[in-house]
Design a protein around this motif. Structure first.
Motif, PDB file in Angstrom:
ATOM      1  N   TYR A  96      50.958  44.164  38.885  1.00 56.22           N
ATOM      2  CA  TYR A  96      50.331  44.488  40.172  1.00 56.22           C
ATOM      3  C   TYR A  96      49.385  43.413  40.698  1.00 56.22           C
ATOM      4  O   TYR A  96      49.090  43.364  41.889  1.00 56.22           O
ATOM      5  CB  TYR A  96      49.652  45.875  40.135  1.00 56.22           C
ATOM      6  CG  TYR A  96      48.279  45.914  39.526  1.00 56.22           C
ATOM      7  CD1 TYR A  96      47.130  45.895  40.313  1.00 56.22           C
ATOM      8  CD2 TYR A  96      48.125  45.983  38.144  1.00 56.22           C
ATOM      9  CE1 TYR A  96      45.880  45.940  39.751  1.00 56.22           C
ATOM     10  CE2 TYR A  96      46.874  46.018  37.580  1.00 56.22           C
ATOM     11  CZ  TYR A  96      45.749  45.997  38.378  1.00 56.22           C
ATOM     12  OH  TYR A  96      44.499  46.035  37.818  1.00 56.22           O
ATOM     13  N   GLN A  97      48.946  42.516  39.784  1.00 60.04           N
ATOM     14  CA  GLN A  97      48.031  41.467  40.275  1.00 60.04           C
ATOM     15  C   GLN A  97      48.772  40.205  40.725  1.00 60.04           C
ATOM     16  O   GLN A  97      48.162  39.268  41.210  1.00 60.04           O
ATOM     17  CB  GLN A  97      47.008  41.137  39.201  1.00 60.04           C
ATOM     18  CG  GLN A  97      45.966  42.251  39.127  1.00 60.04           C
ATOM     19  CD  GLN A  97      45.042  42.118  37.955  1.00 60.04           C
ATOM     20  OE1 GLN A  97      45.481  41.797  36.851  1.00 60.04           O
ATOM     21  NE2 GLN A  97      43.778  42.379  38.171  1.00 60.04           N
ATOM     22  N   ASN A  98      50.077  40.206  40.566  1.00 64.15           N
ATOM     23  CA  ASN A  98      50.861  39.052  41.027  1.00 64.15           C
ATOM     24  C   ASN A  98      51.100  39.133  42.530  1.00 64.15           C
ATOM     25  O   ASN A  98      51.096  40.221  43.109  1.00 64.15           O
ATOM     26  CB  ASN A  98      52.219  39.019  40.330  1.00 64.15           C
ATOM     27  CG  ASN A  98      52.091  38.593  38.874  1.00 64.15           C
ATOM     28  OD1 ASN A  98      51.823  39.415  38.003  1.00 64.15           O
ATOM     29  ND2 ASN A  98      52.255  37.306  38.626  1.00 64.15           N
ATOM     30  N   GLU A  99      51.345  37.990  43.136  1.00 59.66           N
ATOM     31  CA  GLU A  99      51.641  37.991  44.578  1.00 59.66           C
ATOM     32  C   GLU A  99      53.102  37.666  44.879  1.00 59.66           C
ATOM     33  O   GLU A  99      53.540  37.697  46.028  1.00 59.66           O
ATOM     34  CB  GLU A  99      50.724  37.006  45.322  1.00 59.66           C
ATOM     35  CG  GLU A  99      49.273  37.473  45.424  1.00 59.66           C
ATOM     36  CD  GLU A  99      49.113  38.903  45.961  1.00 59.66           C
ATOM     37  OE1 GLU A  99      49.860  39.313  46.857  1.00 59.66           O
ATOM     38  OE2 GLU A  99      48.225  39.623  45.445  1.00 59.66           O
ATOM     39  N   ASN A 100      53.873  37.334  43.849  1.00 55.44           N
ATOM     40  CA  ASN A 100      55.285  37.000  44.033  1.00 55.44           C
ATOM     41  C   ASN A 100      56.083  37.582  42.879  1.00 55.44           C
ATOM     42  O   ASN A 100      55.574  37.662  41.756  1.00 55.44           O
ATOM     43  CB  ASN A 100      55.490  35.475  44.024  1.00 55.44           C
ATOM     44  CG  ASN A 100      54.757  34.823  45.170  1.00 55.44           C
ATOM     45  OD1 ASN A 100      55.188  34.890  46.311  1.00 55.44           O
ATOM     46  ND2 ASN A 100      53.615  34.204  44.869  1.00 55.44           N
ATOM     47  N   ALA A 101      57.319  37.944  43.159  1.00 57.24           N
ATOM     48  CA  ALA A 101      58.192  38.430  42.078  1.00 57.24           C
ATOM     49  C   ALA A 101      59.645  38.159  42.454  1.00 57.24           C
ATOM     50  O   ALA A 101      59.966  37.984  43.643  1.00 57.24           O
ATOM     51  CB  ALA A 101      57.982  39.923  41.862  1.00 57.24           C
ATOM     52  N   PHE A 102      60.491  38.110  41.434  1.00 58.28           N
ATOM     53  CA  PHE A 102      61.930  37.929  41.669  1.00 58.28           C
ATOM     54  C   PHE A 102      62.732  39.016  40.978  1.00 58.28           C
ATOM     55  O   PHE A 102      62.298  39.577  39.971  1.00 58.28           O
ATOM     56  CB  PHE A 102      62.388  36.562  41.121  1.00 58.28           C
ATOM     57  CG  PHE A 102      62.118  35.446  42.078  1.00 58.28           C
ATOM     58  CD1 PHE A 102      63.042  35.127  43.063  1.00 58.28           C
ATOM     59  CD2 PHE A 102      60.936  34.725  42.020  1.00 58.28           C
ATOM     60  CE1 PHE A 102      62.778  34.112  43.970  1.00 58.28           C
ATOM     61  CE2 PHE A 102      60.674  33.710  42.925  1.00 58.28           C
ATOM     62  CZ  PHE A 102      61.599  33.406  43.900  1.00 58.28           C
ATOM     63  N   PHE A 103      63.885  39.297  41.557  1.00 58.73           N
ATOM     64  CA  PHE A 103      64.866  40.196  40.939  1.00 58.73           C
ATOM     65  C   PHE A 103      66.163  39.408  40.855  1.00 58.73           C
ATOM     66  O   PHE A 103      66.619  38.883  41.875  1.00 58.73           O
ATOM     67  CB  PHE A 103      65.093  41.438  41.808  1.00 58.73           C
ATOM     68  CG  PHE A 103      63.941  42.401  41.808  1.00 58.73           C
ATOM     69  CD1 PHE A 103      62.777  42.119  42.508  1.00 58.73           C
ATOM     70  CD2 PHE A 103      64.023  43.603  41.113  1.00 58.73           C
ATOM     71  CE1 PHE A 103      61.707  42.998  42.502  1.00 58.73           C
ATOM     72  CE2 PHE A 103      62.966  44.494  41.105  1.00 58.73           C
ATOM     73  CZ  PHE A 103      61.802  44.198  41.797  1.00 58.73           C
ATOM     74  N   ILE A 104      66.740  39.320  39.654  1.00 57.31           N
ATOM     75  CA  ILE A 104      67.986  38.567  39.558  1.00 57.31           C
ATOM     76  C   ILE A 104      69.086  39.396  38.873  1.00 57.31           C
ATOM     77  O   ILE A 104      68.819  40.230  37.999  1.00 57.31           O
ATOM     78  CB  ILE A 104      67.812  37.203  38.851  1.00 57.31           C
ATOM     79  CG1 ILE A 104      67.298  37.378  37.418  1.00 57.31           C
ATOM     80  CG2 ILE A 104      66.874  36.306  39.640  1.00 57.31           C
ATOM     81  CD1 ILE A 104      67.340  36.067  36.614  1.00 57.31           C
ATOM     82  N   GLY A 105      70.305  39.158  39.303  1.00 61.42           N
ATOM     83  CA  GLY A 105      71.462  39.841  38.726  1.00 61.42           C
ATOM     84  C   GLY A 105      72.713  39.261  39.346  1.00 61.42           C
ATOM     85  O   GLY A 105      72.634  38.413  40.246  1.00 61.42           O
ATOM     86  N   HIS A 155      55.136  39.694  47.579  1.00 59.08           N
ATOM     87  CA  HIS A 155      56.302  38.995  48.111  1.00 59.08           C
ATOM     88  C   HIS A 155      57.398  38.947  47.041  1.00 59.08           C
ATOM     89  O   HIS A 155      57.189  38.460  45.931  1.00 59.08           O
ATOM     90  CB  HIS A 155      55.918  37.562  48.534  1.00 59.08           C
ATOM     91  CG  HIS A 155      57.123  36.761  48.860  1.00 59.08           C
ATOM     92  ND1 HIS A 155      57.557  35.740  48.065  1.00 59.08           N
ATOM     93  CD2 HIS A 155      58.023  36.883  49.857  1.00 59.08           C
ATOM     94  CE1 HIS A 155      58.673  35.242  48.571  1.00 59.08           C
ATOM     95  NE2 HIS A 155      58.970  35.922  49.670  1.00 59.08           N
ATOM     96  N   CYS A 156      58.567  39.480  47.375  1.00 59.58           N
ATOM     97  CA  CYS A 156      59.670  39.536  46.393  1.00 59.58           C
ATOM     98  C   CYS A 156      60.928  38.948  46.983  1.00 59.58           C
ATOM     99  O   CYS A 156      61.154  39.020  48.184  1.00 59.58           O
ATOM    100  CB  CYS A 156      60.046  40.963  46.040  1.00 59.58           C
ATOM    101  SG  CYS A 156      58.728  41.950  45.476  1.00 59.58           S
ATOM    102  N   GLU A 157      61.740  38.444  46.089  1.00 58.78           N
ATOM    103  CA  GLU A 157      63.041  37.925  46.506  1.00 58.78           C
ATOM    104  C   GLU A 157      64.080  38.382  45.504  1.00 58.78           C
ATOM    105  O   GLU A 157      63.811  38.369  44.297  1.00 58.78           O
ATOM    106  CB  GLU A 157      62.966  36.394  46.508  1.00 58.78           C
ATOM    107  CG  GLU A 157      63.548  35.767  47.746  1.00 58.78           C
ATOM    108  CD  GLU A 157      63.532  34.250  47.677  1.00 58.78           C
ATOM    109  OE1 GLU A 157      64.600  33.672  47.530  1.00 58.78           O
ATOM    110  OE2 GLU A 157      62.431  33.668  47.772  1.00 58.78           O
ATOM    111  N   ALA A 158      65.250  38.750  46.022  1.00 59.54           N
ATOM    112  CA  ALA A 158      66.375  39.027  45.122  1.00 59.54           C
ATOM    113  C   ALA A 158      67.280  37.815  45.169  1.00 59.54           C
ATOM    114  O   ALA A 158      67.506  37.250  46.237  1.00 59.54           O
ATOM    115  CB  ALA A 158      67.133  40.258  45.603  1.00 59.54           C
TER     116      ALA A 158
END
Ligand code: F6R
Length: 590
Positions: free
Chosen positions: A448-457, A479-482
């Motif tokens: 929860y303290q991060n400002e960016n995340a990724f989802f990969i598959g 901010h997230c990106e798949a």
């Protein structure tokens, strides 16, 4: 997106309007206002921000004793979200609220300026009020018809005409509006959630009709003043579907409802697959939708192409509607929409129909525009979905795509009976997964303290990532990106930093090691990784695992986990979970 309420009757008008506005809050808005009227005056009160702020202002104001009124929640399109731009707007003898966008506003405004009208706001709505006023002679109906003839765009309008003290007026084009019938009182609203405390009798206003509401009567008036007989529908919303039922947020309530609504949606088809339309005669399928509904369609695309061998595309409706789509007689267009009112999805449907193409829709709201206009409606049984971020409706859309693909592929599958059994078990499995909420809270604590995340598959897992990423970003503002796992190395991996959360989804045995290799690559660059997979494909004891079921059902197990991670993360970040900033539940404008 924007909410309209209108009331004429003996109750406290202000109370009815505020109750309706509160029920419409979920649609998304940034300011709100009401207009109260009686024989002598029209009183307008507006404020920015939440309804609570409007209510405070109303409570501090000496109110007239009203006999009717109109109210509005505004999601800003033309002009910033300030008090001046908030609705209702009043020009001359017309006071109105508006949902939609007037595309030829500048042209109309210039003409009206030449006629001597002055404008105080930046809104297109004020232009509509002036336009109607400019045509007002004796007959408001004539003025309304003349005005809408000039308008290019979409609108739902609730109107007070100063000279007609006995009536309210309402009309619509490409924006929803319905009428509610009570005892010595009548209503209009953007959707029925605003009115379920008062009535279960509704009229769905059609385009080209003007509704004239008095305390005792609703008249529908067509072109040339023809009277149209209203079709009254009785719709009862169960008590269990109203309110949060003890949950802290609608989003959580709606996730927790998933086992029940899943069972309700799929059971009839499991008992008889023939209830699903036969799509085997189509040579290509275009799936068209927006946001999460499109991501549900993306899963449908992978399943249909892989198991039924029918070429299938999944596209965003706002793009699809403007491109040169290549159809042949054997093309099916499938629209996906929870609300059935999403402007771009409706436009894509109408365009396909115009080309003579068969349309089918997976839709939740049975009385919606898409449900009414599409050739083949297929309903999910989500019940009302109030949280802006879709959860249960998305899951059910995916479930119907899984069933459609399964029906198409059944005769070529190795063990269809086992897959059918997986479908039967899935509501129970989803319940067990949801019961492990504490585990997902633990993950939320780590990110929860991060400002960016990724989802990969890869493949269908990538489609799941798209939804996981959208859910997390929209409710937590992280901010997230798949990303397709194999595509990371082609640029995006440069964004991976120490401690950045990366979720890896693995459900396909054939792609397990490939995706795992990509997860290792980001791990070696410092990413904090979380693998969500099945018991069978587990890569380490740290993995979050779900029971191993068929490719048709496994996605239904992963999605609730991602939804709960998004929910718990947003909660830890103190976000307004049910009403994320800038978002609207039902996007009724382009
Ligand atoms: C995201 C979300 C939106 C909707 C999209 C389409 O959580 O809810 O992306 O999926 O606006 O809405 P419907 O399904 O009503 O057409």
């Amino acid at each position: 997106m924007c909410g309209i309420v209108g009331y004429i009757g003996k109750k406290n008008v202000k109370d009815v309007l505020l109750t309706g506005l509160k029920a419409l809050e979920y649609r998304g808005y940034d300011s709100a206002g009401i207009a109260l009227r009686n024989d002598d005056e029209i009183q307008i009160i507006k404020n920015t921000g939440r309804i609570k702020k409007l209510e405070q202002k109303i409570n501090q104001t000496k109110l007239i004793k009203a006999t009717s009124g109109i109210a509005h929640t505004r999601w800003a399109t033309h002009g910033e979200a300030n008090i001046t731009n908030a609705h209702p707007h009043q020009v001359g003898k017309i006071t109105l609220v508006h949902n939609g966008i007037i595309e030829n506003m500048e042209e109309l405004k210039t003409k009206l300026l030449n006629k001597g009208y002055e404008f105080k706001t930046e809104t297109d709505t004020e232009v509509v009020a002036a336009l109607i006023d400019s045509y007002l002679d004796n007959d408001i109906i004539d003025a309304l018809y003349k005005a809408v003839d000039d308008i290019v765009g979409s609108y739902a309008l609730g109107i007070i005409s100063e000279d007609d003290k006995e009536h309210l007026y309402a009309l619509r084009k490409d924006s929803p509006l319905l009428l509610g019938i009570g005892q010595e009182e009548n209503f209009f609203a953007s959707d029925l959630t605003a009115l379920t405390d008062y009535t279960n009798k509704f009229i769905f206003l059609e385009e080209g009709e003007i509704a004239k509401l008095s305390q005792n009567k609703i008249e529908l008036i067509g072109a040339n003043h023809t009277q149209i007989a209203p079709e009254i529908k009785e719709i009862n919303i169960e008590e269990s579907e109203k309110g949060k039922q003890g949950y802290e947020h609608f989003m959580l309530k709606e996730i927790m409802e998933e086992p029940v609504v899943l069972e309700k949606t799929i059971k009839p088809y499991l008992n008889n697959l023939d209830l699903l339309p036969d799509l085997s005669t189509y040579k290509q399928i275009h799936i068209v939708a927006c946001g999460s509904a499109m991501y549900a369609g993306l899963i449908g695309k992978y399943l249909i192409e892989k198991y039924a061998g029918i070429p299938c595309t999944a596209e965003v409706a706002s793009e699809y509607r403007y491109k040169n789509n290549i159809y042949d007689r054997k093309t099916l267009v499938i629209l996906v929409s929870q609300s059935g009112e999403t402007a771009d999805t409706i436009a894509a449907m109408r365009e396909a129909k115009k080309q003579g193409i068969t349309t089918m829709a997976i839709v939740n709201v049975k009385t919606s525009t898409i449900a009414r206009e599409v050739d083949i409606p297929l309903f999910i049984e989500a019940g009302p979905e109030i949280a802006v971020a879709t959860t249960k409706a998305y899951l059910l859309q995916v479930a119907l795509f899984s069933l459609i693909a399964f029906k198409l592929a059944k005769n070529n599958l190795e063990n269809p009976d086992k897959i059918l059994k997986d479908f039967e078990k899935i509501p129970r499995i989803v319940k067990e997964i949801l019961d492990k909420r504490e585990n997902y809270k633990e993950i939320a604590n780590q990110i929860y303290q991060n400002e960016n995340a990724f989802f990969i598959g890869r493949q269908m897992d990538f489609a799941i990532c798209e939804e996981g990423s959208l859910k997390l970003k929209e409710v937590s503002y992280i901010h997230c990106e798949a990303k397709e796992a194999g595509e990371l190395k082609h640029g995006t991996i440069s964004l991976i930093n120490k401690g950045m959360p990366v979720f890896g989804i693995i459900t396909d045995e054939n792609l397990r090691d490939k995706t795992l290799a990509n997860i290792k690559e980001v791990e070696s660059r410092g990413a904090k990784t979380f693998i969500i997979t099945t018991d069978k494909l587990k890569t380490s004891d740290k993995d979050i695992t779900v029971p191993n079921t068929s490719a048709f059902t496994v996605v239904l197990e992963i999605v609730p986990i991602l939804q709960l991670i998004a929910y718990e993360t947003a909660k830890l970040r103190g976000c307004d979970i049910d009403k994320p900033k800038n978002l609207a539940k039902s996007v009724t404008v382009e």
